[in-house]
Scaffold this motif. Structure first.
Motif, short mmCIF file in Angstrom:
data_model
loop_
_atom_site.label_atom_id
_atom_site.label_comp_id
_atom_site.label_asym_id
_atom_site.label_seq_id
_atom_site.Cartn_x
_atom_site.Cartn_y
_atom_site.Cartn_z
N ALA A 185 16.08 -13.68 -1.89
CA ALA A 185 15.34 -14.34 -2.97
C ALA A 185 15.59 -13.58 -4.26
CB ALA A 185 13.85 -14.39 -2.65
N ILE A 186 15.29 -14.23 -5.35
CA ILE A 186 15.45 -13.64 -6.68
C ILE A 186 14.05 -13.35 -7.21
CG2 ILE A 186 16.18 -14.15 -9.04
CD1 ILE A 186 18.23 -16.11 -7.69
N VAL A 187 13.88 -12.17 -7.79
CA VAL A 187 12.61 -11.85 -8.43
C VAL A 187 12.61 -12.56 -9.78
CG1 VAL A 187 11.12 -10.04 -9.35
CG2 VAL A 187 12.45 -9.62 -7.27
N GLY A 188 11.77 -13.57 -9.90
CA GLY A 188 11.70 -14.34 -11.14
C GLY A 188 10.65 -13.84 -12.08
N ALA A 189 9.63 -13.17 -11.54
CA ALA A 189 8.54 -12.65 -12.36
C ALA A 189 7.75 -11.64 -11.54
CB ALA A 189 7.62 -13.79 -12.82
N VAL A 190 6.90 -10.91 -12.21
CA VAL A 190 6.02 -9.95 -11.53
C VAL A 190 4.62 -10.12 -12.09
CG1 VAL A 190 7.90 -8.29 -11.21
CG2 VAL A 190 6.40 -8.07 -13.19
#
Length: 87
Positions: free
Chosen positions: A17-22
């Protein structure tokens, strides 16, 4: 002895998966909001991690960078917590 035995089994899958936000600041994220590309090539929100331990968030922070203009998540609202877009 008569009766019914019921078992609950959790199924887990591993995928990329891609980290899109935190949630929280990029320097010390509290959780990661994860994206994947759909079959049409659009980035779609997939899910989030559990709350990260402070040491884990600090270790991950070195891999995160602020999102630039045109990030697919611009304008999305994920939760009541402050969210910072990442790339």
């Amino acid at each position: 002895m008569t009766g019914t035995l019921r078992l609950h089994q959790q199924v887990r899958e591993t995928t990329e998966a891609i980290v899109g936000a935190v949630t929280g600041p990029l320097a010390s994220p509290r959780s990661l909001l994860l994206d994947r590309y759909d079959s049409a090539g659009r980035l779609q929100y997939t899910g989030h991690t559990t709350t990260l331990a402070q040491a884990t968030g600090a270790a991950i922070a070195g891999f995160l960078a602020p999102a630039g203009p045109g990030h697919p998540g611009t304008g999305w609202r994920f939760s009541a917590f402050p969210v910072e877009l990442a790339c």
